[in-house]
Design a protein around this motif. Structure first.
Motif, short mmCIF file in Angstrom:
data_model
loop_
_atom_site.label_atom_id
_atom_site.label_comp_id
_atom_site.label_asym_id
_atom_site.label_seq_id
_atom_site.Cartn_x
_atom_site.Cartn_y
_atom_site.Cartn_z
N UNK A 1 0.84 -1.19 0.00
CA UNK A 1 0.00 0.00 0.00
C UNK A 1 0.88 1.24 0.00
N UNK A 2 0.92 1.92 -1.15
CA UNK A 2 1.65 3.17 -1.30
C UNK A 2 0.70 4.34 -1.10
N UNK A 3 1.19 5.42 -0.49
CA UNK A 3 0.35 6.61 -0.38
C UNK A 3 1.17 7.87 -0.58
N UNK A 4 0.46 8.90 -1.03
CA UNK A 4 1.01 10.24 -1.15
C UNK A 4 -0.16 11.21 -1.04
N UNK A 5 0.12 12.43 -0.59
CA UNK A 5 -0.89 13.48 -0.61
C UNK A 5 -0.83 14.20 -1.95
N UNK A 6 -1.98 14.54 -2.50
CA UNK A 6 -1.99 15.23 -3.79
C UNK A 6 -1.18 16.52 -3.74
N UNK A 7 -1.21 17.21 -2.61
CA UNK A 7 -0.49 18.48 -2.50
C UNK A 7 1.02 18.31 -2.51
N UNK A 8 1.50 17.10 -2.20
CA UNK A 8 2.93 16.84 -2.24
C UNK A 8 3.47 16.79 -3.66
N UNK A 9 2.57 16.68 -4.63
CA UNK A 9 2.98 16.66 -6.03
C UNK A 9 3.31 18.06 -6.55
N UNK A 66 5.13 20.66 3.60
CA UNK A 66 6.39 21.01 4.26
C UNK A 66 7.56 20.19 3.73
N UNK A 67 7.28 19.02 3.16
CA UNK A 67 8.34 18.10 2.74
C UNK A 67 8.92 18.46 1.39
N UNK A 68 8.06 18.86 0.46
CA UNK A 68 8.50 19.14 -0.91
C UNK A 68 8.19 20.60 -1.23
N UNK A 69 9.13 21.47 -0.87
CA UNK A 69 8.89 22.91 -0.94
C UNK A 69 9.30 23.52 -2.28
N UNK A 70 10.18 22.85 -3.01
CA UNK A 70 10.76 23.45 -4.21
C UNK A 70 10.54 22.56 -5.43
N UNK A 71 10.72 23.14 -6.60
CA UNK A 71 10.63 22.36 -7.82
C UNK A 71 11.69 21.27 -7.85
N UNK A 72 12.86 21.56 -7.33
CA UNK A 72 13.94 20.57 -7.31
C UNK A 72 13.55 19.38 -6.44
#
Length: 320
Positions: free
Chosen positions: A259-267, A273-279
């Motif tokens: 079971x993999x999960x991600x929040x749509x906003x993390x895309x 807070x985890x993925x703040x930049x394009x890089x």
């Protein structure tokens, strides 16, 4: 048989962690790219949709296309603090994010009924899969899911204790899943961490999150340190190799599912807070491409949450 590889996306507003008084949904523009990445490797995501995203025109248009192509599933994901009917439980629900079961039971039911009805009217499909907001599964929700013909829930986080993560400051915090099984099981509304002794015909299947546990020969301080670093099948920007290891472990141990999960906003850059930049988002997507390719190479078959539950139930009936 290799494990089923189940991709779930908590489809919700931008950077909910910021606890803003207003919620935006700009991350809807990033959903098609993730869908294409999953499809490229033969996987069909389950998009677990909350109230604000169900009202976003771009998100709705995208998900209509997904359903029309049978390229995924739409399920239900409820945040109690911003799903009608709205009536404050705390001094500031947008700040505290109360768990659903901290609201009166009648209001819990009204919120669940309202979101389910809106999603089904919008997408003209019955809702079959559910994940609780903030992982806050409780017995009232399990009973409601069963009464409303849901096939599966995917809220349980084996080994994780959410009690110190507060909603209502006066409340009990989140669920304690430390003893919950890692493999699928039919839920008991009296204790969501234990399989139902005699599941009914409409019992809801729990399909838990994939979270690694320490080996049985790890003891003392080493185990304590390990337990504080739960190894989820979800990206954090530094765990590309570890996620592929989860796949290898599942294949070698003949587990039923991953079971993999991600929040749509993390895309979206700046959507979490985890993925703040394009890089950082680009690096995360590289990790996901490698993960999905590895799962495909190890023979994992893509299924939605409801499809997995259907097959599991059919197999369970054959053994009765």
């Amino acid at each position: 048989m290799s494990p089923a590889f189940i991709i779930t996306v908590d489809t919700e507003g931008d950077n909910v962690w910021a606890r803003s008084q207003t919620t935006t949904t700009r991350n809807a523009a990033w959903l098609p790219g993730f869908q294409e990445l999953a499809q490229r490797h033969g996987f069909r995501p389950t998009w677990l949709v909350n109230w604000e995203m169900a009202h976003d025109a771009a998100c709705v248009e995208f998900l209509h296309d997904v359903l029309a192509r049978n390229a995924g599933e739409v399920g239900l994901h409820l945040h109690g603090w911003d799903t009608p009917p709205l009536e404050s439980l705390t001094s500031d629900d947008n700040q505290h994010h109360p768990y659903l079961d901290e609201y009166p039971e009648s209001r819990q039911t009204a919120k669940l009924d309202g979101l389910k009805g809106f999603l089904e009217d919008t997408f003209q499909r019955p809702m079959r899969s559910h994940r609780a907001g903030r992982w806050g599964l409780n017995g009232n929700t399990v009973r409601w899911l069963s009464e409303n013909s849901f096939a599966a829930d995917c809220s349980v986080c084996p080994g994780v204790d959410w009690r110190s993560t507060k909603g209502d400051p006066r409340g009990h915090g989140g669920p304690d899943f430390r003893t919950a099984p890692h493999e699928p099981y039919f839920l008991d509304e009296l204790d969501v961490t234990k399989p139902a002794a005699h599941p009914s015909a409409n019992a809801v299947l729990e399909v838990p999150m994939t979270i690694a546990t320490p080996r049985s020969n790890i003891t003392g301080l080493v185990m304590e340190a390990f337990s504080k670093r739960h190894h989820w099948l979800r990206p954090n920007g530094h765990n590309g190799v570890a996620m592929r290891q989860r796949v290898d472990e599942a294949v070698e141990n003949e587990q039923a599912h991953l079971m993999f999960m991600i929040h749509s906003s993390e895309l979206m850059p700046g959507g979490s807070p985890t993925f703040r930049t394009e890089v950082s988002v680009a690096k995360m997507k590289e990790d996901l491409a490698a993960l999905f390719a590895h799962a495909q190479a190890r023979g994992c078959a893509g299924q939605t949450v409801a499809e997995f539950a259907h097959d599991w139930r059919a197999a369970a009936l054959q053994t009765v």
